[in-house]
Each structure stands twice: as C-alpha cells, then as structure tokens.
Write a protein that holds these residues in place. Structure first.
Motif, PDB file in Angstrom:
ATOM      1  N   MET A 156       0.849  -1.193   0.000  1.00  0.00           N
ATOM      2  CA  MET A 156       0.000   0.000   0.000  1.00  0.00           C
ATOM      3  C   MET A 156       0.880   1.237   0.000  1.00  0.00           C
ATOM      4  O   MET A 156       1.917   1.261   0.672  1.00  0.00           O
ATOM      5  N   VAL A 157       0.437   2.244  -0.746  1.00  0.00           N
ATOM      6  CA  VAL A 157       1.078   3.560  -0.714  1.00  0.00           C
ATOM      7  C   VAL A 157      -0.046   4.566  -0.512  1.00  0.00           C
ATOM      8  O   VAL A 157      -1.020   4.583  -1.262  1.00  0.00           O
ATOM      9  N   PHE A 158       0.087   5.368   0.542  1.00  0.00           N
ATOM     10  CA  PHE A 158      -0.888   6.403   0.851  1.00  0.00           C
ATOM     11  C   PHE A 158      -0.281   7.767   0.547  1.00  0.00           C
ATOM     12  O   PHE A 158       0.911   7.967   0.735  1.00  0.00           O
ATOM     13  N   TYR A 159      -1.118   8.686   0.131  1.00  0.00           N
ATOM     14  CA  TYR A 159      -0.678  10.062  -0.104  1.00  0.00           C
ATOM     15  C   TYR A 159      -1.511  10.985   0.781  1.00  0.00           C
ATOM     16  O   TYR A 159      -2.735  10.835   0.862  1.00  0.00           O
ATOM     17  N   LYS A 160      -0.844  11.904   1.430  1.00  0.00           N
ATOM     18  CA  LYS A 160      -1.542  12.836   2.304  1.00  0.00           C
ATOM     19  C   LYS A 160      -1.014  14.241   2.067  1.00  0.00           C
ATOM     20  O   LYS A 160       0.191  14.454   2.081  1.00  0.00           O
ATOM     21  N   TRP A 161      -1.933  15.173   1.854  1.00  0.00           N
ATOM     22  CA  TRP A 161      -1.543  16.569   1.744  1.00  0.00           C
ATOM     23  C   TRP A 161      -1.310  17.106   3.151  1.00  0.00           C
ATOM     24  O   TRP A 161      -2.080  16.831   4.076  1.00  0.00           O
ATOM     25  N   ILE A 162      -0.212  17.856   3.314  1.00  0.00           N
ATOM     26  CA  ILE A 162       0.074  18.515   4.586  1.00  0.00           C
ATOM     27  C   ILE A 162       0.373  19.987   4.314  1.00  0.00           C
ATOM     28  O   ILE A 162       0.855  20.341   3.239  1.00  0.00           O
ATOM     29  N   PRO A 163       0.104  20.850   5.283  1.00  0.00           N
ATOM     30  CA  PRO A 163       0.443  22.265   5.101  1.00  0.00           C
ATOM     31  C   PRO A 163       1.961  22.456   5.038  1.00  0.00           C
ATOM     32  O   PRO A 163       2.719  21.641   5.582  1.00  0.00           O
ATOM     33  N   GLU A 164       2.382  23.520   4.383  1.00  0.00           N
ATOM     34  CA  GLU A 164       3.814  23.814   4.237  1.00  0.00           C
ATOM     35  C   GLU A 164       4.541  23.831   5.573  1.00  0.00           C
ATOM     36  O   GLU A 164       5.678  23.372   5.674  1.00  0.00           O
ATOM     37  N   LYS A 165       3.889  24.339   6.618  1.00  0.00           N
ATOM     38  CA  LYS A 165       4.554  24.442   7.918  1.00  0.00           C
ATOM     39  C   LYS A 165       4.886  23.075   8.513  1.00  0.00           C
ATOM     40  O   LYS A 165       5.759  22.973   9.361  1.00  0.00           O
ATOM     41  N   GLN A 166       4.224  22.014   8.051  1.00  0.00           N
ATOM     42  CA  GLN A 166       4.533  20.662   8.510  1.00  0.00           C
ATOM     43  C   GLN A 166       5.574  19.984   7.623  1.00  0.00           C
ATOM     44  O   GLN A 166       5.945  18.841   7.852  1.00  0.00           O
ATOM     45  N   ASN A 167       6.027  20.699   6.611  1.00  0.00           N
ATOM     46  CA  ASN A 167       6.961  20.116   5.643  1.00  0.00           C
ATOM     47  C   ASN A 167       8.240  20.957   5.531  1.00  0.00           C
ATOM     48  O   ASN A 167       8.926  20.924   4.519  1.00  0.00           O
ATOM     49  N   LYS A 168       8.549  21.693   6.576  1.00  0.00           N
ATOM     50  CA  LYS A 168       9.668  22.637   6.531  1.00  0.00           C
ATOM     51  C   LYS A 168      11.017  21.972   6.287  1.00  0.00           C
ATOM     52  O   LYS A 168      11.856  22.518   5.569  1.00  0.00           O
ATOM     53  N   GLN A 169      11.245  20.802   6.863  1.00  0.00           N
ATOM     54  CA  GLN A 169      12.562  20.171   6.719  1.00  0.00           C
ATOM     55  C   GLN A 169      12.798  19.698   5.283  1.00  0.00           C
ATOM     56  O   GLN A 169      13.882  19.890   4.736  1.00  0.00           O
ATOM     57  N   ALA A 170      11.794  19.098   4.661  1.00  0.00           N
ATOM     58  CA  ALA A 170      11.940  18.676   3.257  1.00  0.00           C
ATOM     59  C   ALA A 170      12.116  19.901   2.360  1.00  0.00           C
ATOM     60  O   ALA A 170      12.916  19.885   1.420  1.00  0.00           O
ATOM     61  N   ASP A 171      11.397  20.966   2.673  1.00  0.00           N
ATOM     62  CA  ASP A 171      11.520  22.224   1.928  1.00  0.00           C
ATOM     63  C   ASP A 171      12.941  22.783   2.047  1.00  0.00           C
ATOM     64  O   ASP A 171      13.546  23.189   1.049  1.00  0.00           O
ATOM     65  N   LEU A 172      13.471  22.772   3.254  1.00  0.00           N
ATOM     66  CA  LEU A 172      14.827  23.265   3.486  1.00  0.00           C
ATOM     67  C   LEU A 172      15.860  22.450   2.702  1.00  0.00           C
ATOM     68  O   LEU A 172      16.772  23.011   2.085  1.00  0.00           O
ATOM     69  N   LEU A 173      15.696  21.135   2.690  1.00  0.00           N
ATOM     70  CA  LEU A 173      16.614  20.271   1.929  1.00  0.00           C
ATOM     71  C   LEU A 173      16.568  20.596   0.440  1.00  0.00           C
ATOM     72  O   LEU A 173      17.607  20.669  -0.229  1.00  0.00           O
ATOM     73  N   ALA A 174      15.359  20.777  -0.088  1.00  0.00           N
ATOM     74  CA  ALA A 174      15.207  21.083  -1.520  1.00  0.00           C
ATOM     75  C   ALA A 174      15.850  22.420  -1.859  1.00  0.00           C
ATOM     76  O   ALA A 174      16.595  22.538  -2.844  1.00  0.00           O
ATOM     77  N   LYS A 175      15.592  23.431  -1.042  1.00  0.00           N
ATOM     78  CA  LYS A 175      16.148  24.763  -1.317  1.00  0.00           C
ATOM     79  C   LYS A 175      17.670  24.779  -1.171  1.00  0.00           C
ATOM     80  O   LYS A 175      18.361  25.426  -1.961  1.00  0.00           O
ATOM     81  N   LYS A 176      18.164  24.062  -0.192  1.00  0.00           N
ATOM     82  CA  LYS A 176      19.619  23.996   0.002  1.00  0.00           C
ATOM     83  C   LYS A 176      20.292  23.345  -1.210  1.00  0.00           C
ATOM     84  O   LYS A 176      21.295  23.842  -1.707  1.00  0.00           O
ATOM     85  N   LYS A 177      19.719  22.263  -1.701  1.00  0.00           N
ATOM     86  CA  LYS A 177      20.281  21.586  -2.880  1.00  0.00           C
ATOM     87  C   LYS A 177      20.167  22.473  -4.117  1.00  0.00           C
ATOM     88  O   LYS A 177      21.086  22.547  -4.928  1.00  0.00           O
ATOM     89  N   LEU A 178      19.062  23.185  -4.247  1.00  0.00           N
ATOM     90  CA  LEU A 178      18.855  24.062  -5.400  1.00  0.00           C
ATOM     91  C   LEU A 178      19.921  25.152  -5.461  1.00  0.00           C
ATOM     92  O   LEU A 178      20.396  25.504  -6.538  1.00  0.00           O
TER      93      LEU A 178
END
Length: 134
Positions: free
Chosen positions: A104-126
């Motif tokens: 099973m693979v589930f997908y869940k939308w979360i607000p940006e504030k709950q995804n800050k660490q993944a966002d930081l990783l993406a921006k740092k790599k960019l």
C-alpha cells in the motif's frame, strides 16, 4: 509503516529544480536531496515523489508507505490515479509502476509548515553550486 516527506523547489517556471526527501522509520530518519535539472515546480513535486519511492524500493521493498506532500496537485492526482494535465501523465504512470513494490502507498496533503525540513533540503540543494561536467 514508513513515512516519507517530499518537497521540491524550482527557480523559474521552468528553471533549475531540486527536491528534498525525509524518510522516517520509527524514531529514526534519513534525509536526501537531489538536483533534478530544468523543470516547473509541479513537475519537480512529482519527481520528488518518484525519487522517494525509488529510495523506498531499495530499502523498504514490501513495506507500507505513507507519503506526505504540500503539493495539492500531486496528492490529488496520485489519490485519484488520474490527471487531466497531459504533461503530468508520464509521472503518474512511473509512480504507479513504483507503487507495485509495496502492498500500500498512501498520499496525504500537509500544510507547508509541517513540511519545513523537506523544503529546506530542496532549497539547500537548489542553491548549491553545480559541479561542472567533464
């Protein structure tokens, strides 16, 4: 169950893009980031999920996967298994093939504030300097 947080960052539309992925297993987690190339932000968000499933396939083949993303476009398309946007259909297909590695693979939308660490990783790599290709 393995919990995965994905996010993408793009500079331009399209433009250079990168993604950040956090994979949590119990109380431990791993962080990953990838430079993706020239993509729109939506394309990069789909590619982030695709990369995350590729990583999970290597280490967590056969486990239940819960993917969290702050991209409503991606979560809705993957939940429905359908998108009207023809440019996203190839991502949808690739992701559906990867899903076959898991019960099973589930997908869940979360607000940006709950995804800050993944966002930081993406921006740092960019914003990391790109190494010249030989």
């Amino acid at each position: 169950m393995i919990t995965v947080f994905t996010d993408a960052a793009a500079s331009g539309d399209p433009g250079p893009a990168a993604c950040g992925i956090i994979i949590k297993e119990g109380s431990s987690f791993t962080e990953h980031s990838f430079y993706l190339g020239e993509y729109s932000n939506h394309d990069a968000e789909f590619l982030a999920v695709e990369k995350a499933l590729e990583l999970c396939k290597e280490k967590y083949f056969g486990d239940i996967i819960s993917i969290r993303s702050d991209s409503k476009t991606v979560v809705e398309a993957l939940d429905q298994g359908y998108t009207k946007n023809k440019s996203f259909q190839s991502y949808l297909y690739s992701i559906k093939v990867l899903e076959e590695s898991f019960p099973m693979v589930f997908y869940k939308w979360i607000p940006e504030k709950q995804n800050k660490q993944a966002d930081l990783l993406a921006k740092k790599k960019l914003h990391q300097p790109k190494k010249p290709k030989n």
